[in-house]
Design an enzyme around this catalytic site. Structure first.
Site, PDB file in Angstrom:
ATOM      1  N   ALA A 128       0.900  -1.114  -0.161  1.00  0.00           N
ATOM      2  CA  ALA A 128       0.279  -0.082  -0.080  1.00  0.00           C
ATOM      3  C   ALA A 128       1.155   1.315   0.014  1.00  0.00           C
ATOM      4  O   ALA A 128       1.952   1.144   0.615  1.00  0.00           O
ATOM      5  CB  ALA A 128      -0.915  -0.075   1.262  1.00  0.00           C
ATOM      6  N   MET A 129       0.255   2.400  -0.619  1.00  0.00           N
ATOM      7  CA  MET A 129       1.145   3.509  -0.776  1.00  0.00           C
ATOM      8  C   MET A 129       1.610   4.255   0.475  1.00  0.00           C
ATOM      9  O   MET A 129       2.415   5.000   0.624  1.00  0.00           O
ATOM     10  CB  MET A 129       0.406   4.694  -1.525  1.00  0.00           C
ATOM     11  CG  MET A 129      -0.849   4.982  -0.979  1.00  0.00           C
ATOM     12  SD  MET A 129      -1.644   6.294  -1.875  1.00  0.00           S
ATOM     13  CE  MET A 129      -2.794   5.183  -2.979  1.00  0.00           C
ATOM     14  N   ARG A 130       0.946   3.847   1.749  1.00  0.00           N
ATOM     15  CA  ARG A 130       1.403   4.219   2.854  1.00  0.00           C
ATOM     16  C   ARG A 130       2.320   3.835   3.599  1.00  0.00           C
ATOM     17  O   ARG A 130       3.285   4.279   4.483  1.00  0.00           O
ATOM     18  CB  ARG A 130       0.096   4.042   3.994  1.00  0.00           C
ATOM     19  CG  ARG A 130      -0.211   2.726   4.309  1.00  0.00           C
ATOM     20  CD  ARG A 130      -1.473   2.734   5.364  1.00  0.00           C
ATOM     21  NE  ARG A 130      -2.066   1.144   5.530  1.00  0.00           N
ATOM     22  CZ  ARG A 130      -2.660   0.812   4.777  1.00  0.00           C
ATOM     23  NH1 ARG A 130      -3.425   1.348   3.705  1.00  0.00           N
ATOM     24  NH2 ARG A 130      -3.152  -0.620   5.075  1.00  0.00           N
ATOM     25  N   TYR A 131       3.039   2.488   2.899  1.00  0.00           N
ATOM     26  CA  TYR A 131       4.262   1.923   3.348  1.00  0.00           C
ATOM     27  C   TYR A 131       5.535   2.337   2.513  1.00  0.00           C
ATOM     28  O   TYR A 131       6.534   1.973   3.070  1.00  0.00           O
ATOM     29  CB  TYR A 131       3.808   0.427   3.366  1.00  0.00           C
ATOM     30  CG  TYR A 131       2.620   0.213   4.347  1.00  0.00           C
ATOM     31  CD1 TYR A 131       2.841   0.424   5.590  1.00  0.00           C
ATOM     32  CD2 TYR A 131       1.593  -0.874   3.800  1.00  0.00           C
ATOM     33  CE1 TYR A 131       1.950  -0.185   6.533  1.00  0.00           C
ATOM     34  CE2 TYR A 131       0.582  -1.077   4.610  1.00  0.00           C
ATOM     35  CZ  TYR A 131       0.715  -0.650   6.099  1.00  0.00           C
ATOM     36  OH  TYR A 131      -0.226  -1.283   6.765  1.00  0.00           O
ATOM     37  N   THR A 132       5.218   2.259   1.298  1.00  0.00           N
ATOM     38  CA  THR A 132       6.194   2.604   0.314  1.00  0.00           C
ATOM     39  C   THR A 132       6.838   3.985   0.200  1.00  0.00           C
ATOM     40  O   THR A 132       5.839   5.107   0.492  1.00  0.00           O
ATOM     41  CB  THR A 132       6.041   2.145  -0.947  1.00  0.00           C
ATOM     42  OG1 THR A 132       4.590   2.800  -1.529  1.00  0.00           O
ATOM     43  CG2 THR A 132       5.586   0.693  -1.118  1.00  0.00           C
TER      44      THR A 132
END
Length: 737
Positions: A117-121
Site C-alpha cells: 500500500a502507498m502508505r508503506y512505500t
C-alpha cells in the site's frame, strides 16, 4: 422564475458528438504518449509533482501517499489507485528499461505480486528522470492552468533523452492503440547523432545503429533482421522473443535446463503454472519436473524425462506450447508535435525528437540571453552608481521620490534604478568597479555565444549533439544500466515439429469409453470385456484397439474434433476419468472415437441430412478446446463420423426411407455444413453406413446380422428421399439394434 429552454436536437447527432468528445479525450489526455517526451498526461503530472516536492536523486525519500496526494489534489483529479499504479510501474526494474522512479519498499515482483500500500512505500526520482525535466525552469516549455486554475502544469517535458523509444509505451484508446517496446539508449543516441550529421538519412541508416528492442528482462529476439527492419519502416509489426536458457551438466551423465531470462511482460509464476498444467495433462512428455530457484535473478530449472533427450528438442517443445516464447507487438501510434495522433516509423519518431530538442535549446538560449541582457543593464547602472556613489546615497537619504531624480540626473533606466534602490546601502558601499567590469565582461562573452547559437543553426545543432552525447556517456553501453540486455539470434528450429511419440514405448492398448463419458485404457488387445466394470447406471459405448503412440480422435455431437495422445489416457482397471477432464467437450455427447490415420478420408453426417468428406489430417486439434469442423444448426447434432472404407453409402432417417448412392457424390471439404445426403420433410437423419456395393448391405437385427444383396431398388442420387427398407429391417431405423 426563469422559464427553462428546451431545444430539440437529433439523438444520433447528439450521441455522435458526445462520443467523439469522449474519444478525443481518451486519445489526447489518457492513452497515447507524446512523441516528444514519451509520456502520457498522468506520467507528466506525477513526475512534475515529484519535482515540486524536490524529490531529487540525492534527496531523501517521501511516502508515496504524499506524492499521490499532491498529484490528484493539484494536477490529476482521478482515483488514487490509478496514479499509484502508474508510480509503481515507473519504479519497477522489470517493467521499465530505464526506471524513472527510485522506489523503497515492496513495489511488486515479476511473479505478478502487487506492490505494498502507498502508505508503506517511499519514492524519489532517478537520475535519468531528472533529464526529462532539466531546464524546465528556463522557459523551455509551455505551461497551462491545472484543472481548477489554481496552479500551472507543463504541456510537455524538455526531455533531453528519447524517452518514448528508451522506455517504450502502451495504451488502448478509442479506435486505436499504441505498443512501443523499449530500446537501448546508447544505440538511440548513436542514431540521433548520425541524423544530426546527415539530415537526409533514411530508415535503413537508422537501423544500422538501432538493432531492435532492448527489454529490461533480457531474452532473445529470434526474427530475421529483414523482418525487424520492415516493422520499423512502417511503425507496425511484431517480434518473436524467446527465453534465454543454458544446459547444466549433472553427475552420472544427466543434465538439467536452467532458464535465466524470460520474455518481456511474462509473469514468472503464471509461466510456471502453465508448464505445470502441461505436465499434469501429459502434453510435454519430454519434461519430468520444473521448479523455481529464483532469487534476485531468474532461475527456472527444467528436468528432462530422459538424459538421452536433446535439450534443444526439449526446449523447442516448450517454446511451442508455453510463454517461454512470446510475440511482442510494435505499433508506434503516438501524438505528434502538431497534436495529431498517427503511426510513425522509426525515422519520423527520431526526427520529431530532434525537432523538439532544437526548440528546447532555442527557447533556453533565448531565455538565458534575455537574463544576460537584463543583468548587463543592471551592471551598467551599478557601475554608474559606483562612480557617483556619494551623490546617489545622498539622493536616496534626502529625497522622497529618488527614483525619478536618479533617472533624470544619471540617465538611468527604470530597471537600473530599481536594482540600485533594492540594494542595501551597505552593499552599495561595498561595490567594487573591477568586480562589475569582470562580471560585465564574462556576461558579454556568454551573450556572444548565445547569439551565435540563435543566429547560426550549425552552432545550435552542435549544442543538441553535445547534450545527446553527454547522455550517451552517462548511460552508455559501458555502464551497468546501459549495457544491452536483449540479444538477437536467427533460429532455424522454430518450425521443427517435435514428434513426442518418438519418446513413448509402443505398446498395444484397448481404449474403453462408457456411455457417461468415462474413458480408460487397458494393456493389450483382445481384452476380456466381461471383466470390465462400470459405474452404476453406466455401460460400454466405444471399444477401440490402439497403440500408446497413436493419436485418438474424439468427435462431439456439435461437430467439434478433439485430439488425445493414447498414452495420456488413464490406465488401469478402475472406472477411468471423465472425458471432460481431458478435453473441453462441455455437455455434448460423444459421436465417435477413432484412431487417427494420416490422410484417411472421414465421412461426417448431421441429423439435418447433410454431410461431407474430410481428410483426417485437417481435423487434428492442437488445444484442449478442440477444432470445429462440422457446423451443426441449432436443434440438430453430428450423428456420425466414419472412415471411408467402401464405395457406397446408405442413409436412413425417421421417415423410414432407405437411400443408397455412390460415395463419390459427396465432396471433400475442410469444414462447413456439407451437402444434402438425404432429403427429409419434418424428419431427421438417424444413421448412415459405408459399404462395398458388390458385398451387399448388412445390418444388425437383435444380434443377428442380415444381408441384402439386391439393393437396386434403393439406389438413387444424393439428395433423394429413398424408399422403404427391405423386410426384416429393424424398427429403430438404424443399421445396428
Amino acid at each position: 422564475m426563469k422559464e427553462a429552454k428546451i431545444e430539440n436536437i437529433d439523438f444520433g447527432n447528439a450521441l455522435s458528438e458526445r462520443y467523439l468528445a469522449y474519444a478525443l479525450s481518451t486519445i489526447m489526455s489518457r492513452s497515447l504518449p507524446d512523441v516528444r517526451d514519451g509520456l502520457k498526461p498522468v506520467h507528466r503530472r506525477l513526475l512534475y509533482a515529484m519535482l515540486q516536492l524536490r524529490l531529487e536523486p540525492n534527496s531523501g525519500y517521501k511516502k508515496c501517499a504524499r506524492v499521490v496526494g499532491d498529484v490528484i489534489g493539484k494536477y490529476h483529479p482521478h482515483g488514487d489507485v490509478a496514479v499509484y499504479d502508474t508510480l509503481v510501474r515507473l519504479a519497477q526494474h522489470f517493467s521499465l528499461r530505464y526506471p524513472l522512479i527510485d522506489g523503497q519498499g515492496n513495489f511488486g515482483s515479476i511473479d505478478g505480486d502487487n506492490a505494498a500500500a502507498m502508505r508503506y512505500t517511499e519514492s524519489r526520482m532517478t537520475e535519468i528522470c531528472t533529464l526529462l525535466m532539466v531546464d524546465i525552469e528556463k522557459d523551455t516549455v509551455d505551461f497551462r492552468p491545472t484543472y481548477d486554475d489554481s496552479d500551472l502544469e507543463p504541456v510537455i517535458m524538455p526531455a533531453s533523452f528519447p524517452n518514448l523509444l528508451a522506455n517504450g509505451s502502451e495504451g488502448i484508446a478509442v479506435g486505436m492503440a499504441t505498443n512501443i517496446p523499449p530500446h537501448n539508449l546508447h544505440e538511440l543516441c548513436d542514431a540521433l547523432v548520425h541524423l544530426i550529421d546527415h539530415p537526409k538519412a533514411e530508415i535503413s541508416d537508422m537501423m544500422n545503429f538501432i538493432k531492435g528492442p532492448d527489454f529490461p528482462t533480457g531474452g532473445i529476439i529470434i526474427d530475421k533482421a529483414e523482418l525487424i527492419n520492415a516493422a520499423y519502416s512502417t511503425g507496425r509489426g511484431s517480434f518473436r522473443m524467446r527465453s534465454r536458457w543454458e544446459k547444466e551438466e549433472l553427475s552420472y551423465g544427466t543434465y538439467q535446463i536452467v532458464v535465466t531470462e524470460i520474455p518481456y511482460q511474462v509473469q514468472k509464476s503464471k509461466l510456471i503454472e502453465q508448464i505445470a498444467i502441461l505436465l499434469k495433462d501429459k502434453k510435454i512428455p519430454l519434461v519430468s519436473n520444473i521448479r523455481d530457484e529464483s532469487t534476485d535473478i531468474i532461475r527456472l530449472v527444467i528436468e528432462p524425462r530422459d538424459r538421452g533427450c536433446d535439450p534443444q528438442i526439449v526446449m523447442e517443445s516448450l517454446f511451442k506450447l508455453t510463454n517461454l516464447e512470446s510475440r511482442i507487438q510494435l505499433n508506434m501510434n503516438v501524438i505528434g508535435s502538431n497534436n495529431v495522433p498517427r503511426v510513425m516509423n522509426i525515422l519520423e519518431v527520431l526526427q520529431e525528437f530532434l525537432a523538439h530538442r532544437q526548440n528546447i535549446v532555442t527557447r533556453r538560449s533565448t531565455y538565458l540571453l534575455n537574463k544576460i541582457k537584463h543583468r548587463l543593464e543592471i551592471l551598467e547602472g551599478l557601475r554608474i552608481a559606483y562612480l557617483n556613489l556619494d551623490e546617489i546615497i545622498k539622493i536616496i537619504r534626502e529625497e522622497d521620490e529618488p527614483k525619478a531624480i536618479m533617472m533624470e540626473r544619471f540617465k538611468l533606466t527604470e530597471i537600473q534604478v530599481e536594482a540600485i534602490l533594492n540594494t542595501r546601502l551597505r552593499s552599495l558601499r561595498k561595490l567594487e568597479e573591477q568586480e562589475i567590469i569582470n562580471e560585465h565582461s564574462n556576461l558579454q562573452k556568454q551573450q556572444a555565444i548565445l547569439e551565435e547559437i540563435l543566429n547560426n543553426p550549425k552552432e545550435l545543432w552542435k549544442i543538441v549533439k553535445k547534450e545527446i552525447k553527454a547522455v550517451q556517456t552517462k548511460f552508455g553501453l559501458n555502464t551497468v544500466i546501459g549495457a544491452r540486455r536483449t540479444s538477437f539470434e536467427e533460429v532455424t528450429l522454430t518450425n521443427q515439429v517435435v514428434d513426442i511419440t518418438a519418446f513413448i514405448t509402443k505398446e498395444p492398448i484397448t481404449i474403453i469409453c462408457s456411455k457417461m463419458g468415462w474413458v480408460r485404457s487397458l494393456k493389450g488387445h483382445n481384452t476380456d470385456l466381461s471383466t470390465i466394470k462400470y459405474k452404476e447406471g453406466d455401460a460400454e459405448k466405444f471399444i477401440i484397439e490402439a497403440y500408446t503412440t497413436d493419436k485418438i480422435l474424439i468427435v462431439s455431437s456439435e461437430g467439434r474434433f478433439f485430439t488425445l495422445l493414447a498414452d495420456n489416457i488413464s490406465k488401469g482397471k478402475g472406472t477411468g476419468e471423465s472425458i471432460k477432464l481431458l478435453v473441453d467437450i462441455g455437455n455434448n455427447d460423444i459421436t465417435n472415437i477413432l484412431v487417427h490415420k494420416s490422410d484417411q478420408l472421414l465421412l461426417l453426417a448431421s441429423s439435418i441430412g447433410k454431410g461431407f468428406l474430410v481428410n483426417s489430417n485437417e481435423v487434428m486439434a492442437q488445444t484442449k478446446t478442440g477444432k470445429q469442423i462440422m457446423n451443426v444448426p441449432d436443434g440438430h447434432t453430428c450423428i456420425a463420423c466414419l472412415p471411408v472404407n467402401g464405395d457406397s453409402i446408405a442413409c436412413i432417417g425417421e421417415s423410414r426411407k432407405l437411400l443408397v448412392f455412390n460415395i463419390d457424390e459427396i465432396p471433400e471439404m475442410k469444414k462447413g455444413q456439407g451437402v444434402t445426403l438425404q432429403k427429409f420433410k419434418n424428419a431427421k437423419l438417424l444413421d448412415i453406413k459405408i459399404f462395398n456395393k458388390e458385398d451387399g448391405l448388412s445390418w444388425n437385427n437383435n444380434g443377428k446380422v442380415k444381408l441384402e444383396k439386391n439393393i437396386i431398388a434403393f439406389l438413387g442420387k444424393r439428395g433423394s428421399t429413398g424408399k422403404l427398407p427391405p423386410m426384416g429391417f429393424h424398427k429403430n431405423n438404424r443399421f445396428s439394434s
